[in-house]
Design an enzyme around this catalytic site. Sequence first.
Site, PDB file in Angstrom:
ATOM      1  N   ASP A   1      17.502  97.366  27.102  1.00 25.89           N
ATOM      2  CA  ASP A   1      16.827  96.665  28.199  1.00 25.89           C
ATOM      3  C   ASP A   1      15.772  95.763  27.563  1.00 25.89           C
ATOM      4  O   ASP A   1      14.831  96.247  26.950  1.00 25.89           O
ATOM      5  CB  ASP A   1      16.178  97.719  29.112  1.00 25.89           C
ATOM      6  CG  ASP A   1      15.337  97.126  30.239  1.00 25.89           C
ATOM      7  OD1 ASP A   1      15.157  95.885  30.272  1.00 25.89           O
ATOM      8  OD2 ASP A   1      14.848  97.906  31.080  1.00 25.89           O
TER       9      ASP A   1
ATOM     10  N   TRP B   1      10.653 102.894  32.484  1.00 26.80           N
ATOM     11  CA  TRP B   1      11.942 102.214  32.668  1.00 26.80           C
ATOM     12  C   TRP B   1      13.049 102.925  31.908  1.00 26.80           C
ATOM     13  O   TRP B   1      14.175 103.049  32.400  1.00 26.80           O
ATOM     14  CB  TRP B   1      11.840 100.747  32.265  1.00 26.80           C
ATOM     15  CG  TRP B   1      10.847  99.993  33.105  1.00 26.80           C
ATOM     16  CD1 TRP B   1       9.749  99.321  32.667  1.00 26.80           C
ATOM     17  CD2 TRP B   1      10.864  99.840  34.539  1.00 26.80           C
ATOM     18  NE1 TRP B   1       9.077  98.769  33.733  1.00 26.80           N
ATOM     19  CE2 TRP B   1       9.732  99.064  34.888  1.00 26.80           C
ATOM     20  CE3 TRP B   1      11.713 100.283  35.556  1.00 26.80           C
ATOM     21  CZ2 TRP B   1       9.433  98.722  36.211  1.00 26.80           C
ATOM     22  CZ3 TRP B   1      11.408  99.943  36.874  1.00 26.80           C
ATOM     23  CH2 TRP B   1      10.287  99.178  37.186  1.00 26.80           C
TER      24      TRP B   1
ATOM     25  N   LYS C   1      10.403  88.415  34.354  1.00 24.03           N
ATOM     26  CA  LYS C   1       9.299  88.570  33.418  1.00 24.03           C
ATOM     27  C   LYS C   1       9.138  87.311  32.561  1.00 24.03           C
ATOM     28  O   LYS C   1       8.043  86.820  32.378  1.00 24.03           O
ATOM     29  CB  LYS C   1       9.523  89.786  32.500  1.00 24.03           C
ATOM     30  CG  LYS C   1       9.937  91.064  33.223  1.00 24.03           C
ATOM     31  CD  LYS C   1       8.795  91.715  33.986  1.00 24.03           C
ATOM     32  CE  LYS C   1       9.235  92.713  35.035  1.00 24.03           C
ATOM     33  NZ  LYS C   1       9.885  93.903  34.555  1.00 24.03           N
TER      34      LYS C   1
END
Length: 360
Positions: A172, A102, A196
């Site tokens: 993030d 990511w 999530k």
Amino acid sequence: MSRVYNFSAGPSMLPEEVLKQAADEMLDYHGCGQSVMEMSHRSKVYDDIIKGAEALLREIMNIPDNYKVLFLQGGASAQFSAIPLNFMNGSGKADYVITGQWAKKAFQEAQKYGEAKAVASSADKTFSYIPKLDKSEFTPDADYFYICMNNTIYGTVYHELPDTGDVPLIADISSCFLSEPIDVTKFGMLYGGAQKNVAPAGLVIAIIREDLLGNARDITPTMLNYKIQADAESLYNTPPCYTIYICKLVLEWIKRTGGLEAMKERNEKKAKLLYDYLDESKMFRGTVVKEDRSLMNVPFVTDSEELNAKFVKEATEAGLVNLKGHRTVGGMRASIYNAMPYEGVEKLVNFMKEFEKNNS
Ligand SMILES: *Cc1c(COP(=O)(O)O)cnc(C)c1O
């Protein structure tokens, strides 16, 4: 009804209480004769939902008034482009730490727009640790410094934040959102996809220090322009209405179960149970260095591909689902987000013990 324990990295489990409440309110939300799915995002009743969600988030995360809270779409992945477009407009430089896929994707996107520099990486050991940072590598006039706080695929987390001085830190936090208290004032921007730990898919929450807004490049698509979204109070266009409603229910659940301090305690207790077993097992082992272990995502392996596959299959049959690891790590991964009850982890560990006994 028989519900499984879902160890998926995302979308992932939601608190059962929240699902039941959503079911109760499905046909007739608070006596207005319709579902939240059906109502106008410009209605008074919906305004109370979105404003209520923001107020709860501010309270639970202790977000100061000089930060904007935005409810956005496009996933965390859309922010990989939005971040350079909105902020890489001073020196045109930014620093990135590459701790997994990511972070790497965010970095690659930023390279399209300016001078993005990878100041450190843990790619050499399949991202199984958080690299030590050398401040002399940092770009002093960078427009921002970017990290992926919790690395969902590899199972690492920053226990200590980089000291970036006056350079705004952007993180993030998709896979650790609301898992423990976080000092928002240390960041220029925090953001994450909701699927999530916060809500179903379709929503990104961004928390942005006000003074950083208003510098977007002219070419920035309107929908990716944080200033426009902030001025419109996340209602520039139709927001993901129902997902924001579930987010509000999840925030209410967090508040009534003791807030983020209590959440952290529960998460630590769950993670300890699993890590302690991984450390004593002769068959299973964690793939991450101990000091950087995530509370949320726990990858582990045996020494045999065959055993890994057998384990995943038998666990699934026992109602412990989505334990297959990411293809780049192999083996298994247990994501034990906020909504995973202690009993779920206990059941997993007991199952692992049985499996070890029967297969060695
Ligand atoms: C899942 C995840 C993403 C990608 O999220 P999308 O909403 O699918 O774009 C980005 N970063 C992290 C840390 C993630 O866990």
